[in-house]
Scaffold this active site. Structure first.
Site, mmCIF file in Angstrom:
data_model
loop_
_atom_site.group_PDB
_atom_site.id
_atom_site.type_symbol
_atom_site.label_atom_id
_atom_site.label_comp_id
_atom_site.label_asym_id
_atom_site.label_seq_id
_atom_site.Cartn_x
_atom_site.Cartn_y
_atom_site.Cartn_z
ATOM 1 N N TYR A 1 0.675 -1.097 0.470
ATOM 2 C CA TYR A 1 0.057 -0.332 0.523
ATOM 3 C C TYR A 1 1.041 1.000 -0.265
ATOM 4 O O TYR A 1 0.675 1.778 -1.117
ATOM 5 C CB TYR A 1 -1.077 -0.144 1.165
ATOM 6 C CG TYR A 1 -1.566 1.058 1.057
ATOM 7 C CD1 TYR A 1 -2.808 1.869 0.677
ATOM 8 C CD2 TYR A 1 -0.962 2.223 3.536
ATOM 9 C CE1 TYR A 1 -2.809 2.872 0.899
ATOM 10 C CE2 TYR A 1 -1.978 3.318 3.221
ATOM 11 C CZ TYR A 1 -3.231 3.599 2.397
ATOM 12 O OH TYR A 1 -3.826 5.280 2.502
HETATM 13 N N1 LIG Z 1 -8.732 7.493 6.354
HETATM 14 C C1 LIG Z 1 -7.628 7.317 6.826
HETATM 15 O O1 LIG Z 1 -6.735 7.186 7.757
HETATM 16 C C2 LIG Z 1 -6.042 8.179 5.542
HETATM 17 C C3 LIG Z 1 -4.933 7.647 6.224
HETATM 18 C C4 LIG Z 1 -3.808 7.798 4.730
HETATM 19 C C5 LIG Z 1 -4.120 7.736 2.817
HETATM 20 N N2 LIG Z 1 -5.878 7.411 3.182
HETATM 21 C C6 LIG Z 1 -6.047 7.527 1.683
HETATM 22 O O2 LIG Z 1 -7.274 9.189 1.684
HETATM 23 C C7 LIG Z 1 -7.910 8.256 0.699
HETATM 24 C C8 LIG Z 1 -9.377 8.265 1.011
HETATM 25 O O3 LIG Z 1 -9.746 7.765 1.777
HETATM 26 P P1 LIG Z 1 -10.509 6.796 2.586
HETATM 27 O O4 LIG Z 1 -10.317 6.737 4.006
HETATM 28 O O5 LIG Z 1 -11.796 7.763 2.119
HETATM 29 O O6 LIG Z 1 -10.518 5.519 2.138
HETATM 30 P P2 LIG Z 1 -12.096 4.857 1.574
HETATM 31 O O7 LIG Z 1 -12.260 3.800 1.172
HETATM 32 O O8 LIG Z 1 -13.458 5.644 2.439
HETATM 33 O O9 LIG Z 1 -12.826 5.943 -0.043
HETATM 34 C C9 LIG Z 1 -12.222 5.504 -1.272
HETATM 35 C C10 LIG Z 1 -13.267 5.379 -2.491
HETATM 36 O O10 LIG Z 1 -12.659 5.144 -3.357
HETATM 37 C C11 LIG Z 1 -13.405 4.735 -4.082
HETATM 38 N N3 LIG Z 1 -12.702 3.466 -5.305
HETATM 39 C C12 LIG Z 1 -11.642 2.431 -4.741
HETATM 40 N N4 LIG Z 1 -11.413 2.006 -5.721
HETATM 41 C C13 LIG Z 1 -11.290 3.349 -6.863
HETATM 42 C C14 LIG Z 1 -11.066 3.226 -8.429
HETATM 43 N N5 LIG Z 1 -10.619 1.576 -8.990
HETATM 44 N N6 LIG Z 1 -12.121 3.470 -9.098
HETATM 45 C C15 LIG Z 1 -13.733 4.972 -8.688
HETATM 46 N N7 LIG Z 1 -12.904 4.667 -7.286
HETATM 47 C C16 LIG Z 1 -12.591 3.620 -6.710
HETATM 48 C C17 LIG Z 1 -13.950 2.893 -3.191
HETATM 49 O O11 LIG Z 1 -14.803 3.103 -3.805
HETATM 50 C C18 LIG Z 1 -14.577 4.483 -1.677
HETATM 51 O O12 LIG Z 1 -15.243 4.735 -2.372
HETATM 52 C C19 LIG Z 1 -7.692 7.002 -0.238
HETATM 53 O O13 LIG Z 1 -6.792 7.383 -1.707
HETATM 54 C C20 LIG Z 1 -6.540 6.699 1.005
HETATM 55 O O14 LIG Z 1 -5.449 5.913 0.432
HETATM 56 C C21 LIG Z 1 -6.459 7.765 3.733
#
Ligand SMILES: NC(=O)c1ccc[n+]([C@@H]2O[C@H](COP(=O)([O-])OP(=O)(O)OC[C@H]3O[C@@H](n4cnc5c(N)ncnc54)[C@H](O)[C@@H]3O)[C@@H](O)[C@H]2O)c1
Length: 342
Positions: free
Chosen positions: A160
């Site tokens: 990841y």
């Molecule tokens: N939540 C955290 O603590 C955290 C920490 C570090 C980084 N991030 C990053 O922030 C971003 C958002 O995270 P989040 O917590 O909202 O996660 P989340 O999984 O709730 O949101 C990601 C969304 O992207 C959509 N998605 C995934 N693959 C896809 C694809 N191939 N095509 C279209 N849509 C797709 C999913 O359906 C989901 O709704 C991500 O990039 C994640 O890696 C989050």
């Protein structure tokens, strides 16, 4: 009426049915911005939660949702030509550290291929600022007191983090070659209402309420910069208002580089206090007025023991940094959880 103007949208938010994408879209819509939301609504976790978030966004006239997978290059290209987003905030990704150990290929597809299509479409359509989610996981086994943007991130300990690090260097090449303004945001453990079911706060709350044991990895010796969702959203919004600045400090680290003029920057977004996992559990127990059944487990492969965000650079850039106390943020999360799942 100017046809192009009519079609142009202020923001494209990818992952808009996700935790952060939903919260950011709602914030922007409340400010009267035109938002195109994109998501494939995959079933990594409860699709009903994603649909419930979307239901709220769909009530806004200035919101336009497209169910697209970012691996569908043609659809991405058509979306950009039809809607000409001025700014792109790319949050769609396969998230989760532990899931990447068993399922690395989905990370390759969404986080590398999908990222590339978004980057390329942004360049071709003269997007004014391409902002994307990176992660604190890129710091790997960094043992320094707080993680600074110019610390070494060349040794990710799960796939990841490797894909997110790859995003940062892909973005750098586009800023350097095509002058595309890019900002990579390293988020630190984001939590709050509408949060993700695969994350600790959600799982702990659910299991305590259901009288089930909670799994405590690394025997509870983890600590995290927990970042409250509203603080994160405000920071992203402020960053989006500015053009990406040449990241001089970052670029100076590279020998023989003349790259300081590139519109490329990396910023941490995280709380500057690191919270011990056992303290988090005690706050949940207090709020729920119920003790957890604790199942202590060893450190999991790929898990980072401690994270702490250095926020100096963020503060210099936007004058604010996440500061919601953990007690208040957890309370808001639990209020939402109980209301939503009542
Ligand atoms: N939540 C955290 O603590 C955290 C920490 C570090 C980084 N991030 C990053 O922030 C971003 C958002 O995270 P989040 O917590 O909202 O996660 P989340 O999984 O709730 O949101 C990601 C969304 O992207 C959509 N998605 C995934 N693959 C896809 C694809 N191939 N095509 C279209 N849509 C797709 C999913 O359906 C989901 O709704 C991500 O990039 C994640 O890696 C989050």
């Amino acid at each position: 009426m100017n046809k192009k103007k009519e079609k142009q949208s202020d923001f494209l938010i990818t992952g808009s049915a996700g935790f952060i994408g939903f919260s950011l879209s709602k914030f922007l819509l409340d400010k009267g911005k035109n938002v195109i939301g994109l998501d494939n609504l995959n079933n990594y976790y409860d699709v009903n939660l994603k649909k419930s978030r979307l239901k709220i966004l769909n009530k806004y006239e200035n919101f336009n949702f497209k169910k697209i997978d970012i691996e569908e290059k043609e659809k991405i290209n058509n979306l950009f030509s039809n809607h000409k987003p001025e700014k792109v905030i790319h949050l769609a990704a396969q998230a989760g550290v532990r899931y990447s150990i068993q399922n690395p290929e989905i990370y390759l597809k969404s986080n590398i291929n999908g990222f590339f299509y978004l980057l390329e479409a942004s360049r071709k359509n003269n997007v004014s600022h391409f902002i994307y989610a990176s992660t604190s996981s890129v710091y790997g086994e960094n043992t320094q007191n707080s993680f600074k943007e110019d610390h070494n991130t060349d040794h990710p300990i799960q796939f990841y983090a490797a894909t997110k690090k790859a995003n940062e260097v892909m973005a750098h090449s586009y800023s350097a070659l095509y002058n595309l303004p890019t900002t990579g945001l390293r988020f630190f453990t984001v939590y709050g209402p509408w949060g993700r079911p695969d994350m600790a706060l959600f799982k702990f709350t659910k299991n305590i309420l259901e009288n089930k044991p909670i799994e405590i990895f690394n025997k509870g010796n983890h600590s995290r910069s927990f970042t409250y969702i509203e603080d994160l959203i405000k920071s992203i919004y402020k960053i989006s208002l500015e053009p990406a600045k040449a990241d001089k400090k970052w670029n100076q680290k590279k020998p023989n580089s003349s790259s300081s003029k590139y519109p490329y920057q990396i910023l941490n977004i995280g709380s500057n206090s690191s919270i011990k996992l056992m303290y988090l559990i005690s706050i949940i127990e207090k709020k729920l007025e119920k003790k957890a059944i604790k199942n202590y487990l060893p450190l999991q492969r790929g898990d980072i023991k401690n994270t702490k965000s250095n926020t100096e650079k963020l503060k210099r850039a936007i004058k604010i940094s996440p500061n919601t106390p953990i007690e208040k943020g957890v309370e808001k999360f639990i209020d939402w959880f109980i209301e939503f799942y009542k």
